[in-house]
Design a protein around this motif. Structure first.
Motif, PDB file in Angstrom:
ATOM      1  N   CYS A   1      16.361   6.235  29.850  1.00  0.00           N
ATOM      2  CA  CYS A   1      15.164   6.410  30.688  1.00  0.00           C
ATOM      3  C   CYS A   1      14.357   7.627  30.234  1.00  0.00           C
ATOM      4  CB  CYS A   1      15.562   6.548  32.153  1.00  0.00           C
ATOM      5  SG  CYS A   1      16.184   5.009  32.865  1.00  0.00           S
ATOM      6  N   ASP A   2      15.044   8.686  29.784  1.00  0.00           N
ATOM      7  CA  ASP A   2      14.335   9.850  29.237  1.00  0.00           C
ATOM      8  C   ASP A   2      13.468   9.455  28.059  1.00  0.00           C
ATOM      9  OD1 ASP A   2      15.254  11.816  30.978  1.00  0.00           O
ATOM     10  OD2 ASP A   2      16.967  12.340  29.713  1.00  0.00           O
ATOM     11  N   ARG A   3      14.030   8.652  27.168  1.00  0.00           N
ATOM     12  CA  ARG A   3      13.323   8.295  25.938  1.00  0.00           C
ATOM     13  C   ARG A   3      12.102   7.421  26.178  1.00  0.00           C
ATOM     14  NH1 ARG A   3      15.269   9.916  21.000  1.00  0.00           N
ATOM     15  NH2 ARG A   3      16.930  11.406  21.378  1.00  0.00           N
TER      16      ARG A   3
ATOM     17  N   VAL B   1      20.713  16.798  30.246  1.00  0.00           N
ATOM     18  CA  VAL B   1      19.705  17.209  31.217  1.00  0.00           C
ATOM     19  C   VAL B   1      18.739  18.207  30.570  1.00  0.00           C
ATOM     20  CG1 VAL B   1      19.324  18.438  33.396  1.00  0.00           C
ATOM     21  CG2 VAL B   1      21.122  16.721  33.238  1.00  0.00           C
ATOM     22  N   GLY B   2      19.261  19.102  29.758  1.00  0.00           N
ATOM     23  CA  GLY B   2      18.401  20.038  29.038  1.00  0.00           C
ATOM     24  C   GLY B   2      17.424  19.317  28.126  1.00  0.00           C
TER      25      GLY B   2
ATOM     26  N   LEU C   1      13.368  19.202  28.116  1.00  0.00           N
ATOM     27  CA  LEU C   1      12.624  19.478  26.887  1.00  0.00           C
ATOM     28  C   LEU C   1      11.569  18.393  26.652  1.00  0.00           C
ATOM     29  CD1 LEU C   1      12.397  21.292  24.348  1.00  0.00           C
ATOM     30  CD2 LEU C   1      14.035  19.780  23.262  1.00  0.00           C
ATOM     31  N   LEU C   2      11.942  17.141  26.865  1.00  0.00           N
ATOM     32  CA  LEU C   2      10.986  16.048  26.703  1.00  0.00           C
ATOM     33  C   LEU C   2       9.843  16.131  27.718  1.00  0.00           C
ATOM     34  CD1 LEU C   2      13.371  13.006  26.106  1.00  0.00           C
ATOM     35  CD2 LEU C   2      11.904  14.121  24.432  1.00  0.00           C
ATOM     36  N   ARG C   3      10.111  16.682  28.877  1.00  0.00           N
ATOM     37  CA  ARG C   3       9.090  16.818  29.925  1.00  0.00           C
ATOM     38  C   ARG C   3       8.186  18.029  29.695  1.00  0.00           C
ATOM     39  NH1 ARG C   3      12.691  15.619  35.364  1.00  0.00           N
ATOM     40  NH2 ARG C   3      14.191  14.299  34.300  1.00  0.00           N
TER      41      ARG C   3
ATOM     42  N   LEU D   1      16.225  23.533  18.402  1.00  0.00           N
ATOM     43  CA  LEU D   1      15.057  22.704  18.669  1.00  0.00           C
ATOM     44  C   LEU D   1      14.190  23.335  19.753  1.00  0.00           C
ATOM     45  CD1 LEU D   1      13.592  19.982  18.148  1.00  0.00           C
ATOM     46  CD2 LEU D   1      15.045  19.006  19.927  1.00  0.00           C
ATOM     47  N   LEU D   2      14.821  23.866  20.784  1.00  0.00           N
ATOM     48  CA  LEU D   2      14.090  24.525  21.846  1.00  0.00           C
ATOM     49  C   LEU D   2      13.349  25.750  21.334  1.00  0.00           C
ATOM     50  CD1 LEU D   2      13.456  24.828  24.899  1.00  0.00           C
ATOM     51  CD2 LEU D   2      15.524  26.214  25.064  1.00  0.00           C
ATOM     52  N   SER D   3      14.023  26.568  20.510  1.00  0.00           N
ATOM     53  CA  SER D   3      13.354  27.766  19.992  1.00  0.00           C
ATOM     54  C   SER D   3      12.190  27.399  19.083  1.00  0.00           C
ATOM     55  CB  SER D   3      14.345  28.679  19.262  1.00  0.00           C
ATOM     56  OG  SER D   3      14.811  28.063  18.097  1.00  0.00           O
ATOM     57  N   SER D   4      12.304  26.320  18.307  1.00  0.00           N
ATOM     58  CA  SER D   4      11.174  25.917  17.468  1.00  0.00           C
ATOM     59  C   SER D   4      10.050  25.331  18.321  1.00  0.00           C
ATOM     60  CB  SER D   4      11.619  24.918  16.396  1.00  0.00           C
ATOM     61  OG  SER D   4      11.966  23.700  16.980  1.00  0.00           O
TER      62      SER D   4
END
Length: 183
Positions: free
Chosen positions: A107-109, A137-138, A142-144, A173-176
């Motif tokens: 569902c996230d994707r 969940v993280g 990130l996708l949101r 990925l988050l830091s980039s």
């Protein structure tokens, strides 16, 4: 009674007798078992049933096939199909935490975050606070675009599994993502 009525009553009674004759009742617990042979029964090959597995001994779950197919669809990036198959698995086995996690990730994707939130809630109740849960969940956050919430969940996952390469990659990925903000 007419002859036709007597004949139909006799037919119904004999049918009932055949059905009841096919069942076995254990005198100790009163449970009717139709898949277990009686002591002394033999197979069509003349072997005794002792040592053969009955249906109750088989380790198979109805959701296994749906989960396997769903994972294949997810790997192939067919997230809608994966979501449908994970949903089927959750209906077949409502206490399968892995199926709920897969449903949430699918569902996230497809950006159905309302559905993924409900699936993550159910997965948490079944699986608890696992690194996989917090990592997924993280990634959802990130996708949101909710980077602070994503970071908080990735750090919880990192605390629980500091050597997990998936968690480490998601933190990178988050830091980039923070460094490359586009407006």
């Amino acid at each position: 009674m007419t002859a036709l009525m007597r004949l139909s009553v006799a037919a119904a009674a004999s049918l009932l007798m055949m059905v009841l004759a096919g069942c076995q009742t254990d005198a100790t617990d009163g449970v009717v078992r139709t898949n277990e042979p009686s002591k002394g029964d033999v197979t069509s090959f003349g072997d005794a049933f002792d040592g053969l597995k009955t249906v109750s001994d088989v380790e198979y779950y109805a959701s296994d096939q749906a989960v396997g197919e769903a994972k294949n669809q997810f790997r192939a990036e067919n997230y809608g199909n994966a979501g449908a198959l994970f949903f089927k698995a959750t209906q077949l086995a409502p206490n399968d935490g892995g199926a709920w996690m897969g449903l949430a990730a699918s569902c996230d994707r497809i950006h159905r975050f309302d559905l993924s939130d409900r699936a993550y809630s159910r997965a948490f109740k079944l699986m608890g606070a696992s690194p996989e849960y917090y990592n997924n969940v993280g990634y959802s956050y990130l996708l949101r675009g909710k980077l602070q919430d994503a970071r908080a969940n990735f750090l919880k996952a990192y605390e629980l599994a500091p050597n997990d390469p998936t968690v480490a990659n998601n933190l990178k990925l988050l830091s980039s993502s923070v460094q490359n903000i586009e407006r």
